[in-house]
Design an enzyme around this catalytic site. Sequence first.
Site, short mmCIF file in Angstrom:
data_model
loop_
_atom_site.label_atom_id
_atom_site.label_comp_id
_atom_site.label_asym_id
_atom_site.label_seq_id
_atom_site.Cartn_x
_atom_site.Cartn_y
_atom_site.Cartn_z
CE LYS A 96 -2.85 15.21 -5.42
NZ LYS A 96 -2.07 14.01 -5.71
CG HIS B 125 -6.69 16.41 -6.48
ND1 HIS B 125 -6.00 17.45 -7.04
CD2 HIS B 125 -6.58 15.37 -7.34
CE1 HIS B 125 -5.49 17.06 -8.20
NE2 HIS B 125 -5.83 15.80 -8.41
CB ALA C 167 3.23 10.86 -16.52
N1 NAD Z 1 0.37 10.34 -12.07
C1 NAD Z 1 -0.95 10.19 -12.08
O1 NAD Z 1 -1.59 10.20 -13.14
C2 NAD Z 1 -1.68 9.97 -10.78
C3 NAD Z 1 -3.05 9.75 -10.74
C4 NAD Z 1 -3.67 9.48 -9.53
C5 NAD Z 1 -2.90 9.42 -8.37
N2 NAD Z 1 -1.56 9.66 -8.44
C6 NAD Z 1 -0.69 9.52 -7.28
O2 NAD Z 1 -0.48 8.13 -7.08
C7 NAD Z 1 -0.31 7.85 -5.68
C8 NAD Z 1 -1.34 6.80 -5.26
O3 NAD Z 1 -2.65 7.32 -5.42
P1 NAD Z 1 -3.94 6.51 -4.91
O4 NAD Z 1 -5.06 7.46 -5.10
O5 NAD Z 1 -4.00 5.16 -5.52
O6 NAD Z 1 -3.59 6.39 -3.34
P2 NAD Z 1 -4.18 5.36 -2.28
O7 NAD Z 1 -3.95 5.99 -0.93
O8 NAD Z 1 -5.57 4.96 -2.65
O9 NAD Z 1 -3.23 4.07 -2.43
C9 NAD Z 1 -1.90 4.03 -1.97
C10 NAD Z 1 -1.50 2.57 -1.83
O10 NAD Z 1 -0.10 2.52 -1.54
C11 NAD Z 1 0.09 1.42 -0.65
N3 NAD Z 1 1.38 1.50 0.02
C12 NAD Z 1 1.72 2.14 1.17
N4 NAD Z 1 3.03 1.92 1.45
C13 NAD Z 1 3.50 1.13 0.45
C14 NAD Z 1 4.77 0.56 0.16
N5 NAD Z 1 5.84 0.75 0.96
N6 NAD Z 1 4.89 -0.19 -0.96
C15 NAD Z 1 3.85 -0.40 -1.78
N7 NAD Z 1 2.63 0.10 -1.54
C16 NAD Z 1 2.46 0.86 -0.46
C17 NAD Z 1 -1.11 1.48 0.28
O11 NAD Z 1 -1.30 0.23 0.92
C18 NAD Z 1 -2.21 1.79 -0.73
O12 NAD Z 1 -2.70 0.59 -1.28
C19 NAD Z 1 -0.42 9.21 -4.99
O13 NAD Z 1 0.86 9.76 -4.86
C20 NAD Z 1 -1.23 10.04 -5.97
O14 NAD Z 1 -0.98 11.43 -5.85
C21 NAD Z 1 -0.95 9.93 -9.60
#
Ligand code: NAD
Length: 240
Positions: free
Chosen positions: A141, A137, A102
């Site tokens: 982001k 946002h 999603a």
């Molecule tokens: N679908 C949804 O409802 C929804 C909601 C919020 C955020 N998002 C998306 O989710 C993603 C993460 O958002 P966030 O706000 O938590 O970001 P964030 O930057 O706070 O966290 C990202 C995390 O990914 C980790 N990471 C980096 N490389 C990695 C790897 N190879 N394997 C595993 N982990 C790794 C980082 O260490 C970090 O902990 C983004 O793409 C964001 O757009 C989606």
Amino acid sequence: MKTVIIGYGKMGKEIEKILLERGHEIVLIVDENNTADLNPGNLKRLGAQIAIEFSTPDTAYNNIITCLRSGVGVVCGTTGWLDKFEDVKKVCEQENGTFFYASNYSVGVNIMFRMSEKLAQIMNAFPQYDVTLEEVHHTQKKDAPSGTAITIAEGIVKNLDRKRKWVNETTTVADELEVLAVRRSVVPGIHTVTYESEDDLITLTHSAKNRKGLATGAVLAAEFICGKKGVYSMSDLLGF
Ligand SMILES: NC(=O)c1ccc[n+]([C@@H]2O[C@H](COP(=O)([O-])OP(=O)(O)OC[C@H]3O[C@@H](n4cnc5c(N)ncnc54)[C@H](O)[C@@H]3O)[C@@H](O)[C@H]2O)c1
């Protein structure tokens, strides 16, 4: 449910809280510092059932494939990698696996998706209104426009006959839908569809107050796919 958290950032930490609140076991947490731990041997040894993936646009695809090839179902929320969605579907099918995606796990946003599609259908009869979409946002982001904005934009293009495609810039071309991404301090996410005529404005806005609704939706999706096979979305979870 034996779960794996992939991506331990803002979302991963919220998801951890909800998983524990709902009595699930977290057998592994993976972030950029221990990526090697996400491997088939480890996932099997730990008895992982479902991985919840919120990492980065560049890392999501490989993480998803590793899980599917290891027999672990995946709930993915990471946005910005969808050019590879068909590949993921293919691997999921080959492995007889489970995949849930999603662009936004919030129930409220998914209600807005449906409202925006219905509104676009209604607006076919009212050509005096032009439509634009704006998303706001937080500044960290990585992708723009947001995956949520893309879903709303695609819903409008599909349902409003006078829009042929969406563009991520200001436009005066009549059949292009303008989608603008704004980045501002700590905003968790605001999406606004605006229909404007010479005389008035109609706006449809969703404004997230925090990330809890998103994290809860992802955990509900994990519970929903546990024991199922195939590819699922929020329409399946919410019964739309
Ligand atoms: N679908 C949804 O409802 C929804 C909601 C919020 C955020 N998002 C998306 O989710 C993603 C993460 O958002 P966030 O706000 O938590 O970001 P964030 O930057 O706070 O966290 C990202 C995390 O990914 C980790 N990471 C980096 N490389 C990695 C790897 N190879 N394997 C595993 N982990 C790794 C980082 O260490 C970090 O902990 C983004 O793409 C964001 O757009 C989606």
